[in-house]
Design an enzyme around this catalytic site. Structure first.
Site, PDB file in Angstrom:
ATOM      1  N   SER A 272     -16.412  89.292  71.362  1.00 25.20           N
ATOM      2  CA  SER A 272     -17.134  90.492  71.769  1.00 25.20           C
ATOM      3  C   SER A 272     -16.613  91.722  71.033  1.00 25.20           C
ATOM      4  CB  SER A 272     -16.973  90.687  73.278  1.00 25.20           C
ATOM      5  OG  SER A 272     -17.605  91.874  73.672  1.00 25.20           O
TER       6      SER A 272
ATOM      7  N   LYS B 283     -21.366  92.834  72.322  1.00 23.55           N
ATOM      8  CA  LYS B 283     -20.282  93.769  72.681  1.00 23.55           C
ATOM      9  C   LYS B 283     -20.261  93.993  74.195  1.00 23.55           C
ATOM     10  CE  LYS B 283     -17.877  97.918  71.858  1.00 23.55           C
ATOM     11  NZ  LYS B 283     -16.516  97.467  71.744  1.00 23.55           N
TER      12      LYS B 283
ATOM     13  N   ASN C 203      -7.786  98.716  66.726  1.00 29.56           N
ATOM     14  CA  ASN C 203      -9.013  99.421  67.074  1.00 29.56           C
ATOM     15  C   ASN C 203      -8.862 100.037  68.448  1.00 29.56           C
ATOM     16  OD1 ASN C 203     -11.047  98.299  69.277  1.00 29.56           O
ATOM     17  ND2 ASN C 203     -10.035  96.500  68.390  1.00 29.56           N
TER      18      ASN C 203
ATOM     19  N   ILE D 105     -12.012 101.496  70.199  1.00 30.56           N
ATOM     20  CA  ILE D 105     -13.413 101.925  70.228  1.00 30.56           C
ATOM     21  C   ILE D 105     -13.687 102.567  71.587  1.00 30.56           C
ATOM     22  CG2 ILE D 105     -15.817 101.166  69.971  1.00 30.56           C
ATOM     23  CD1 ILE D 105     -14.122 100.548  67.467  1.00 30.56           C
TER      24      ILE D 105
ATOM     25  N   CYS E  84      -9.492  96.048  80.622  1.00 30.51           N
ATOM     26  CA  CYS E  84      -9.689  97.484  80.745  1.00 30.51           C
ATOM     27  C   CYS E  84      -8.918  98.007  81.944  1.00 30.51           C
ATOM     28  CB  CYS E  84     -11.166  97.800  80.905  1.00 30.51           C
ATOM     29  SG  CYS E  84     -11.950  97.941  79.312  1.00 30.51           S
TER      30      CYS E  84
ATOM     31  N   THR F 132      -6.944  91.837  72.656  1.00 31.15           N
ATOM     32  CA  THR F 132      -5.995  92.362  71.671  1.00 31.15           C
ATOM     33  C   THR F 132      -4.668  92.766  72.315  1.00 31.15           C
ATOM     34  OG1 THR F 132      -7.044  94.513  71.993  1.00 31.15           O
ATOM     35  CG2 THR F 132      -7.732  93.249  70.091  1.00 31.15           C
TER      36      THR F 132
ATOM     37  N   THR G  53     -12.441  89.771  64.119  1.00 31.86           N
ATOM     38  CA  THR G  53     -12.151  90.553  62.922  1.00 31.86           C
ATOM     39  C   THR G  53     -12.508  89.827  61.623  1.00 31.86           C
ATOM     40  OG1 THR G  53     -10.339  91.469  64.218  1.00 31.86           O
ATOM     41  CG2 THR G  53     -10.333  91.948  61.874  1.00 31.86           C
TER      42      THR G  53
END
Ligand SMILES: Cc1cc2nc3c(=O)[nH]c(=O)nc-3n(C[C@H](O)[C@H](O)[C@H](O)COP(=O)(O)OP(=O)(O)OC[C@H]3O[C@@H](n4cnc5c(N)ncnc54)[C@H](O)[C@@H]3O)c2cc1C
Ligand SMILES: Cc1cc2nc3c(=O)[nH]c(=O)nc-3n(C[C@H](O)[C@H](O)[C@H](O)COP(=O)(O)OP(=O)(O)OC[C@H]3O[C@@H](n4cnc5c(N)ncnc54)[C@H](O)[C@@H]3O)c2cc1C
Ligand SMILES: Cc1cc2nc3c(=O)[nH]c(=O)nc-3n(C[C@H](O)[C@H](O)[C@H](O)COP(=O)(O)O)c2cc1C
Ligand SMILES: Cc1cc2nc3c(=O)[nH]c(=O)nc-3n(C[C@H](O)[C@H](O)[C@H](O)COP(=O)(O)O)c2cc1C
Ligand code: FES
Ligand code: FES
Lengths: 261, 312, 312, 261
Positions: free
Chosen positions: B23, B45, B69, B71, B130, B193, B266
């Protein structure tokens, strides 16, 4: 957009800090437009890791070649210089949305700073083909860096040069030159690339003169194909701010909408 | 040898092969590159309930063997997702796994219920990396009890296959994995990540606008392979390996460590055709080693003689 | 500009410059290469109380941007250490930091007391990334309460500068760092290696004899820089950055993130002169940016405008 | 041991899988002994990450050159082939402890498998200089891989060749050849490198004949200078097992003490 493994026809140093690469593009069937870019793998191995974006500098439809003009900046561009004529380069593109030339625009103004010239040169080439008159102001650190002057003149552009070396590149002086150009030419649209300060100037000028403007932006990229949202910038619409992707909706945007920081 | 079977199962999902996008590194924009039906699944995503702007640029930077990243789940919100994103894949047969992010457990459940009712959606991946805005700001996936509750609530509201995407930024990924399995998760994605940072020594500024970001790419693969192996020891639901897969060998390494499927993120930025190359490479490997069914390879690691000792 | 000052202080230790070796990647065997007095400190390989054999070979393997090792603290025991290792550095003025590993908190204290009495030893680095054999087998440094107790007991038995070497394999390094600071640690090493694994897809065997090992080298630097930055936000004792430093820029990046000193491990395997090059490079950087004292650089990160958001 | 940046005088393919590199060693003042090795950075960039260990293959004191013979195995050795004559190679060494030739050993037996020949060739060269008679058995997959035969014969060695290709390389046959050699020559010491199976055979033979033996071992390395303890192997002493470092106490060990797995 596709991944191509293309033969490099030449890759040479053209000034202190700039290199020029010509690639056999006969494999590319898609149309390539000025302002679009390719994402290039600068070295075979995993070092550097990411591709690097480069605007199309010249498109030679007859010879079926494309050209890039690049500034040596860091690891990626250094490695790119290692590729020799006869070797292959892995390029991904064409990517993004390029410049638009409306039929009624018979005279246009280009304002380029540094390597921004690479992007606007392709536009000047296209303009010449459509018999559009180009007036260009090129700004750079030194005269040595003003390499595309002849290329642009070759396309029939009227070129003004400003540099730090000559002490002529300050915004005030550029504004004065623009004023003079507007006195002599009926500029229908303005295009810019390569400098925040000059882009703001151009934004002001096109707004004041009430003519359309376009800007080619740069932003750090992940995918370069619109999926990762790394490369966003803001467009100010009448009632809202829109976040757009430089690699997908850009790199060319309406100058009067782009939010410049 | 006859064509080996690449199909694997995760919950109710039958995948024709184990390779799917990660994603955030995939989208309908890639349609021109290859036929999405060649993929085991598609994973758009992560989406949030309400539109979100995302973080300050620069949002990515390169590091040795990968990238960072941040984002920030730039998202057009759930309504847009249902109207535009899911339908963009309607002509494909390959299952769609919807990745969702939320600010609270209830929001995860609410979104899962809505998305679970979509015919275009075959499974839901819960991005629990998150921060929990209603909690202490730590990611949901950093706490076993919270992860358990989250998965359980989601399982209560939908019958679709539920995959919990774990964060690797934890002391014991096994503990979180077990909690999710016990709560009824159908699969575990190992992992998101690792939290990272890079500083430009000349400007002394962080290279990422948001200061911290997540590192992806080959640099993290050895850490992720270890986690897949660890989770495999304690869980029996399928694992989706994710992190640093660049080629078929990397995917096979994860499968041997215990992954049933493998996500590619990636790598697609560097090699846009990476997923297709990986699928072909995995098939070639199975042929070379005369493995008829990829399921034989899952977790089939050969450990000569196990010693456990200080690893420092 | 006049010669910038590179000296830094950690507890009672005055270092002429912030660069020192990482334990396990340095030894008297390197004497012929350069003058050890050029280093900020010397740090020999971790020692255990009793002799230990270490792990099965292969003990190292290469990965993208780094290596995995599982040596297993091969050690000749404390007696040998006192008789042979410490005296090997007696002709050098640079402080010696003794790294110790133990199986229990009491053993850490016992060893610290003995080593603390040695005149050849200026500081002690507690390698708390080893498993607690009297506990649940998890590393001491994975638990804040245990780390606290460990550091406290050690501080009670010696006046020497005590550095806790943290493990990065935790959910919140800040929590462990705070616990060590509160217990009286004089400095924090951030950090040891990240637990990792690699599998040979052809033999299907782990590439490391001990199955799991620790990954070091540039691949982990962004994770370590993040941790230094995080620890700096919550602790006021000096931090020693460690993980993936290959050149002066990397060391400066860690200093800007918040490190007072920097250890260099794996880099010496690739560039045996790495530490000397780094010291020279740091000095050149200070000159270039007209920084008179390196202490001005510590933690001096310029954050344009801080946004905290989902990093996934 | 030092880090040297030396000029490559030649680097060429010598058979299907083997390459040969000659390096200008005039900068190296330290003595280099057969059996020692160098840890070589196979490529400039960080990929591959670690150095790779290679035995010294020939030491030419007059020309002040050293030579390596290497087998293409993975990334490192592939990248090593990219280095061209005239370019530099970053080598670290000489490392470890080499072979010993006692004055009373007038005839020695060498048993090499595959690239193990690279290590034993340096010994044969040294033996020739000390007027020691060498009898060598070279084992390889194919005759094509038996590349150092002439080099050894050039040093006056008597060479026996066994290969899978000819079906002559099985341990039983090698043992028979050894028996024959012992009938003809008064072998004073045995040396081996490159194969566990053949090393075990040599261990048995030297034990039975009650002569000294030496073996050059290989192990995965981290530092190659004795600090990291990555490269250990075991020596069986009368009353205890000692863990030693291949890079520091080795790579050459007493064959009768080495614990072969
Ligand atoms: C659409 C677009 C078109 C471009 N066209 C040209 C061109 O025609 N000629 C030219 O010389 N340059 C052009 N650039 C800039 C060029 O991409 C960068 O100079 C290049 O990526 C630098 O790479 P490096 O490894 O040499 O430098 P480094 O600074 O070491 O790069 C480090 C990282 O930052 C990224 N980065 C650095 N500068 C930029 C930048 N300005 N924009 C985006 N990413 C950057 C790199 O891609 C890389 O990921 C363009 C950029 C964009 C976005
Ligand atoms: C003391 C010593 C002397 C040697 N002398 C020679 C020689 O003269 N000629 C020659 O061709 N080879 C020699 N070798 C083996 C050589 O080091 C390996 O073939 C080489 O490291 C393989 O690297 P690669 O990247 O091509 O292969 P890969 O298999 O991709 O290497 C992966 C990793 O494993 C390590 N590795 C793989 N095989 C070995 C091995 N046999 N020994 C130690 N590490 C290994 C590599 O160094 C690397 O870190 C020697 C090894 C040692 C320890
Ligand atoms: C630019 C980018 C954006 C990402 N966005 C998301 C996301 O929205 N949701 C999510 O769960 N993971 C996201 N990830 C994490 C990836 O899905 C994946 O877990 C991670 O990149 C590791 O895999 P890789 O090394 O193959 O990229 C993102 C990763 C990148 C690089
Ligand atoms: C081969 C090897 C052996 C190590 N041994 C030890 C050790 O004995 N004690 C310890 O605290 N850390 C040990 N480490 C970890 C290092 O000290 C350091 O924390 C880690 O390698 C990260 O730094 P680097 O990337 O600069 O190598 C070892 C690392 C390596 C590579
Ligand atoms: S770089 Fe990924 S969306 Fe533009
Ligand atoms: S390789 Fe480090 S001790 Fe031998």
């Amino acid at each position: 957009m596709q991944v191509y493994n293309l033969e490099v026809l030449s890759n040479v140093k053209v000034s202190d800090r700039y290199w020029h690469m010509v690639v056999d593009a006969s494999e590319i069937k898609e149309e390539i437009k000025p302002g679009q870019f390719f994402n290039i793998k600068c070295a075979d191995e995993s070092f550097p890791f990411l591709r690097r974006p480069f605007s199309i500098y010249r498109i030679n439809k007859v010879e079926k070649t494309i050209e890039f003009l690049y500034l040596i900046k860091g690891l990626g561009t250094v490695r790119l210089t290692d590729i020799k004529a006869g070797e292959k380069v892995d390029i991904f593109g064409p990517l993004g949305v390029g410049f638009t030339l409306e039929p009624e625009w018979d005279t246009i103004l280009l304002l380029a700073r540094g390597v921004g010239i690479a992007t606007l040169a392709a536009l000047a080439q296209e303009a010449a083909q459509q018999n559009v008159k180009c007036v260009a102001i090129l700004s750079a650190r030194s005269n040595n860096d003003l390499l595309a002057t002849e290329t642009l003149q070759g396309f029939g552009a009227e070129v003004y040069k400003v540099t730090e070396e000559d002490g002529t590149s300050d915004v005030d002086n550029v504004e004065k030159i623009i004023e003079d150009i507007f006195k002599e030419h009926d500029i229908k649209a303005g295009f810019t690339c390569g400098s925040q300060r000059l882009s703001k100037l151009m934004q002001r000028v096109t707004k004041n003169k009430d003519i359309p403007g376009q800007i080619a932006l740069e932003e750090h990229m992940g995918c370069a194909m619109g999926v990762c949202y790394a490369c966003v910038c803001d467009l100010q619409h009448e009632d809202h701010v829109e976040s757009v992707r430089v690699c997908k909706e850009g790199p060319v945007f309406d100058l009067n909408k782009v939010v410049l920081s | 040898m006859k064509k080996p079977s690449l199909s694997v199962q995760i919950g109710k999902l039958n995948l024709t092969n184990p390779i799917m996008p990660a994603s955030g590194a995939f989208g309908a924009e890639m349609e021109g590159l290859f036929d999405f039906d060649k993929l085991g699944a598609v994973v758009p995503k992560s989406i949030t309930k309400y539109p979100r702007g995302g973080n300050t640029t620069p949002r990515v930077c390169e590091v040795n063997g990968g990238m960072i990243n941040s984002i920030g789940i730039q998202s057009k919100g759930l309504d847009y997702y249902l109207e535009h994103i899911i339908p963009a894949y309607k002509d494909y047969e390959t299952p769609l796994i919807a990745s969702i992010s939320a600010d609270s457990i209830d929001e995860y459940a609410e979104m899962s219920e809505i998305i679970g009712n979509e015919t275009g959606v075959s499974g839901i991946e819960l991005n629990i990396s998150c921060p929990n805005l209603k909690g202490d700001g730590k990611a949901f996936g950093m706490d076993a009890a919270i992860s358990h509750e989250l998965v359980k609530k989601v399982k209560n509201v939908t019958d679709k296959t539920i995959i919990a995407k774990l964060t690797p930024n934890v002391t014991s990924i096994q503990e979180i994995a077990r909690a999710c399995e016990e709560a009824g998760a159908d699969g575990l994605n190992v992992a998101n990540t690792l939290l990272a940072m890079a500083i430009d020594v000349h400007t002394r500024q962080p290279k990422i606008g948001n200061v911290l970001g997540g590192i992806s790419g080959p640099a993290i693969k050895p850490i992720i392979v270890r986690m897949i192996y660890q989770v495999k020891q304690v869980c029996s639901i399928p694992i989706i390996g994710c992190g640093g897969v660049m080629n078929a060998e990397d995917a096979i390494e994860m499968i041997i460590a215990g992954a049933t499927a493998v996500q590619v993120g990636t790598a697609s930025f560097i090699k846009p055709m990476a997923m297709i190359e990986i699928i072909n490479g995995v098939e070639a490997y199975l042929k070379e080693y005369e493995i008829e069914d990829i399921n034989e390879l899952i977790g089939d690691i050969h450990i000569p003689s196990q010693v456990t000792n200080c690893n420092a």
